[in-house]
Design a protein around this motif. Structure first.
Motif, PDB file in Angstrom:
ATOM      1  N   ASN A 155       0.956 -10.545  13.752  1.00 19.43           N
ATOM      2  CA  ASN A 155      -0.081 -10.196  14.727  1.00 19.43           C
ATOM      3  C   ASN A 155      -0.735  -8.842  14.436  1.00 19.43           C
ATOM      4  OD1 ASN A 155       0.340 -12.538  16.462  1.00 19.43           O
ATOM      5  ND2 ASN A 155       2.280 -11.596  17.024  1.00 19.43           N
ATOM      6  N   ASN A 156      -0.419  -8.294  13.244  1.00 25.40           N
ATOM      7  CA  ASN A 156      -1.024  -7.027  12.829  1.00 25.40           C
ATOM      8  C   ASN A 156      -0.771  -5.905  13.837  1.00 25.40           C
ATOM      9  OD1 ASN A 156      -2.431  -5.429  10.989  1.00 25.40           O
ATOM     10  ND2 ASN A 156      -4.387  -5.753  12.024  1.00 25.40           N
ATOM     11  N   LYS A 157       0.468  -5.816  14.305  1.00 29.59           N
ATOM     12  CA  LYS A 157       0.840  -4.787  15.274  1.00 29.59           C
ATOM     13  C   LYS A 157       1.631  -3.677  14.575  1.00 29.59           C
ATOM     14  CE  LYS A 157       2.594  -5.742  19.211  1.00 29.59           C
ATOM     15  NZ  LYS A 157       3.481  -6.279  20.274  1.00 29.59           N
ATOM     16  N   PRO A 158       1.464  -2.437  15.013  1.00 28.40           N
ATOM     17  CA  PRO A 158       2.262  -1.355  14.440  1.00 28.40           C
ATOM     18  C   PRO A 158       3.709  -1.460  14.913  1.00 28.40           C
ATOM     19  CG  PRO A 158       0.999  -0.538  16.298  1.00 28.40           C
ATOM     20  CD  PRO A 158       0.543  -1.960  16.061  1.00 28.40           C
ATOM     21  N   ASP A 199       9.153  -2.830  -0.444  1.00 28.48           N
ATOM     22  CA  ASP A 199       7.918  -3.465   0.018  1.00 28.48           C
ATOM     23  C   ASP A 199       8.068  -3.922   1.469  1.00 28.48           C
ATOM     24  OD1 ASP A 199       6.559  -3.063  -2.316  1.00 28.48           O
ATOM     25  OD2 ASP A 199       6.886  -5.094  -3.107  1.00 28.48           O
ATOM     26  N   GLN A 200       9.224  -4.506   1.778  1.00 31.67           N
ATOM     27  CA  GLN A 200       9.487  -4.953   3.144  1.00 31.67           C
ATOM     28  C   GLN A 200       9.518  -3.778   4.109  1.00 31.67           C
ATOM     29  OE1 GLN A 200      13.084  -7.289   3.100  1.00 31.67           O
ATOM     30  NE2 GLN A 200      12.301  -8.717   1.577  1.00 31.67           N
ATOM     31  N   PHE A 204       5.552  -1.357   7.441  1.00 30.53           N
ATOM     32  CA  PHE A 204       5.282  -0.749   8.745  1.00 30.53           C
ATOM     33  C   PHE A 204       4.043   0.144   8.702  1.00 30.53           C
ATOM     34  CE2 PHE A 204       7.452   2.898   6.936  1.00 30.53           C
ATOM     35  CZ  PHE A 204       6.869   3.989   7.575  1.00 30.53           C
ATOM     36  N   LYS A 205       3.585   0.489   7.498  1.00 27.93           N
ATOM     37  CA  LYS A 205       2.404   1.345   7.356  1.00 27.93           C
ATOM     38  C   LYS A 205       1.081   0.566   7.399  1.00 27.93           C
ATOM     39  CE  LYS A 205       4.267   5.299   4.827  1.00 27.93           C
ATOM     40  NZ  LYS A 205       4.036   6.200   3.683  1.00 27.93           N
ATOM     41  N   ILE A 206       1.184  -0.751   7.492  1.00 22.28           N
ATOM     42  CA  ILE A 206      -0.019  -1.581   7.483  1.00 22.28           C
ATOM     43  C   ILE A 206      -0.961  -1.201   8.630  1.00 22.28           C
ATOM     44  CG2 ILE A 206      -0.887  -3.927   7.861  1.00 22.28           C
ATOM     45  CD1 ILE A 206       1.488  -4.953   6.269  1.00 22.28           C
TER      46      ILE A 206
END
Length: 238
Positions: A155-158, A199-200, A204-206
């Protein structure tokens, strides 16, 4: 004296999340290599991972100290309920590391042993705490927490992860031989596996949180938590 009951749980959770995200964002990949974060000089080789670990412990013990600063069972129960509410707000903010830190503090014997206080804790708060424990439970390599993180990514959430499982997996891979073998060949398999873990973690920086630093002067204590040593806390509990 910071009376945690005077402040809104959501405001406290927001400020804790702002602080923790800043700390997490400073971690560099090189701090994981060769398990340097477990060595004696980890303050030098892995300063940001060390800060994350210290912050986790400080928040946990600070929550314990805040509870024990009160003398009576009913008062302590109110603070216990407050921290349960804060931990729940942190989960709503998908700040898993700070929520787990507080839940860990509430699960320490020094707190669970406050039988008179827990008698005053509401059924609703106890139910919320039980749900929180399910989310941060370590079983199946923190499956429930990983599922929550997958939801955040979908859901593209931080979010802010708990770094422990990643550290553990990288430590395990240290048994997979050196990065460069005796015959000077690169251990490509190990490099790929470590990269997959990092990478996993770094997903969280996305998307970043967009909090503004609190203007409340009293919240400065949340930036530099300095709880009493465990032996002092035991005296307070007595």
């Amino acid at each position: 004296f910071f009376n945690i009951l005077d402040y809104d749980s959501k405001d406290i959770a927001n400020e804790l999340t702002r602080i923790s995200y800043h700390i997490f964002s400073k971690i560099e990949p090189k701090e994981f290599f060769k398990g340097v974060f477990t060595k004696k000089n980890k303050n030098v080789t892995s300063p940001n991972i060390t800060e994350v670990a210290n912050r986790f412990n400080q928040l946990s013990f600070w929550s314990i100290e805040e509870i024990l600063c009160y003398d009576y069972g009913n008062d302590r129960a109110q603070v216990i309920e407050k921290f349960i509410d804060i931990a729940n707000e942190l989960i709503e903010l998908t700040n898993f590391t700070d929520s787990m830190s507080i839940v860990t503090g509430l699960g320490q014997m020094i707190v669970t042993g406050l039988e008179k206080s827990w008698k005053y804790v509401s059924k609703e708060s106890n139910k919320t705490l039980a749900n929180l424990k399910k989310i941060v439970n370590f079983q199946d390599n923190y499956k429930n927490m990983r599922d929550k993180i997958d939801e955040c990514l979908k859901n593209n959430k931080p979010y802010i992860p708990f770094v422990g499982p990643y550290n553990k997996r990288i430590c395990f891979l240290e048994e997979y031989g050196p990065y460069v073998k005796d015959n000077s060949l690169i251990n490509a398999d190990k490099i790929v596996l470590v990269q997959q873990i990092l990478d996993q973690l770094y997903k969280f920086k996305i998307r970043k949180y967009e909090f503004v630093r609190s203007t409340l002067k009293e919240f400065a204590i949340l930036q530099c938590l300095d709880p009493s040593p465990e032996e002092e806390l035991e005296k307070l509990a007595g």
